[in-house]
Design an enzyme around this catalytic site. Sequence first.
Site, short mmCIF file in Angstrom:
data_model
loop_
_atom_site.label_atom_id
_atom_site.label_comp_id
_atom_site.label_asym_id
_atom_site.label_seq_id
_atom_site.Cartn_x
_atom_site.Cartn_y
_atom_site.Cartn_z
CB SER A 1 39.69 28.69 43.19
OG SER A 1 38.81 28.85 44.51
CE LYS B 1 36.44 30.99 42.80
NZ LYS B 1 35.59 30.06 41.98
CE LYS C 1 36.11 28.81 46.53
NZ LYS C 1 34.83 28.69 45.67
CG ASP D 1 33.34 31.66 44.92
OD1 ASP D 1 31.94 32.00 45.14
OD2 ASP D 1 33.81 30.61 44.18
CD GLU E 1 32.69 32.12 41.51
OE1 GLU E 1 33.72 32.45 41.57
OE2 GLU E 1 32.43 31.02 41.40
CG ASP F 1 29.49 28.85 41.04
OD1 ASP F 1 28.90 28.01 40.43
OD2 ASP F 1 30.68 28.72 41.52
CE LYS G 1 31.98 26.25 39.55
NZ LYS G 1 31.79 25.83 40.98
N GLY H 1 35.37 25.45 37.76
CA GLY H 1 35.85 24.32 38.14
C GLY H 1 35.21 23.44 39.29
O1 OSB Z 1 32.50 27.75 43.85
O2 OSB Z 1 33.86 27.71 42.14
C1 OSB Z 1 33.34 27.33 43.24
C2 OSB Z 1 35.56 24.22 43.83
C3 OSB Z 1 34.48 23.35 44.32
C4 OSB Z 1 33.31 23.86 44.55
C5 OSB Z 1 32.92 24.83 44.11
C6 OSB Z 1 33.79 26.04 43.43
C7 OSB Z 1 35.12 25.54 43.79
C8 OSB Z 1 36.38 26.32 43.56
C9 OSB Z 1 37.46 25.85 42.86
O3 OSB Z 1 36.27 27.43 43.53
C10 OSB Z 1 37.40 25.58 41.11
C11 OSB Z 1 38.53 24.72 40.80
O4 OSB Z 1 39.75 25.18 40.84
O5 OSB Z 1 38.14 23.59 40.27
MG MG Z 2 31.96 29.57 42.85
#
Ligand code: OSB
Ligand code: MG
Length: 367
Positions: free
Chosen positions: A134, A160, A162, A187, A212, A237, A261, A289
């Site tokens: 991510s 992924k 953001k 995402d 996402e 999510d 998750k 995660g």
């Molecule tokens: O939206 O998936 C998410 C991290 C913290 C809170 C929300 C998210 C995320 C990530 C990273 O996208 C996921 C990871 O690498 O642990």
């Molecule tokens: Mg997410």
Amino acid sequence: MKLTHVVLHRLNLPLVSPFRTSFGTEHTRHAMLLEVVGPDTHGWGECVADAEPLYSAEYADGAQDIITRFLLPRLNPNKVVASTLHHLFAPVSGNPMAKGGIEAAVLDAECRLHGQPLSERLGATKTRVPSGVSVGIQNSIGELLDTVEQYLAQGYLRIKLKIEPGHDVIAVQAVRERFGDIMLQVDANAAYSLADAPTLAKLDPFDLLLIEQPLAEDDVPGHVELSKLIRTPICLDESIHSVRAAVHAIEAKACQIINIKPGRVGGYLEALKIHDLCLAAGIATWCGGMLETGVGRAANVALAALPGFTLPGDTSASARYFHRDVTDAFVLDDGHLTVPTGPGIGVDPLPDALKEFTVSSHTISLV
Ligand code: OSB
Ligand code: MG
């Protein structure tokens, strides 16, 4: 299983680089590890609530209070059974991350007592899991391309990005043009509204695996409408906080894919139910995660080894997050993480790493 006490460890782990999303920027992972202890066994679990209530309503200090005052007192210390916790905790409204942290530790202790790996207990079929990464919002497109290039060079199998309004189509276009036909997804962390559908439709030509959580957590009907206006498959999510929420979203046709998750849905056993539901319903899933330490990561990797996890997860290596993890580092091997094979989660926090990162610890007696 008998348990005598629980130690709640609060840790601050500096991140290797700031992680910026549409809801904020994190420089440090504020981790909460739960250690459950009994005469015959012990277990570790991670409560993924963040320091601030931005990704979800839960936050670390609140979760600690819920765990200490409302959840742990419900346990019968002479007979703790992981599979009964969901029911036992049901009278306490919401708070899946707090509940999930306890369940994770209890499940680990139970597996250790039986000498059984968590992956086996959950029904895993793989010995290693494909890893995605991510990528936070970067300061410039140049920095974004450099960051993605480094991750691809390390072997990550899926990227992924953001996104947020103003940092979406440009970013996706730049990454597609530079890196071609990689597995790519985005995402939004609920940063858009239905009125943004025309902008989101501009992502269609880039053949993303998924988008996402484009809309608000409680806007399942909005996702149904959006799915008629864009071609990119919608993955939920934040909206999926229980198996019931998953049933409703799938029946409403709000998503084609679900990010499972464990922390967000109240634990690994609820995550397993969502996995089974999705597998039966033909909904693709992957393991999300929350920047977990090695404790949460070990359990996530065990879960991600189940057959329904058909897409690479946000199960990245320790080095993507931390200079030093609290357990032995999870390392990327040919784009995969290896599923631990020891009893329970198969890893333990290293005492000197715990010492380095711990900011407070509280022992709660159960007897
Ligand atoms: O939206 O998936 C998410 C991290 C913290 C809170 C929300 C998210 C995320 C990530 C990273 O996208 C996921 C990871 O690498 O642990
Ligand atoms: Mg997410």
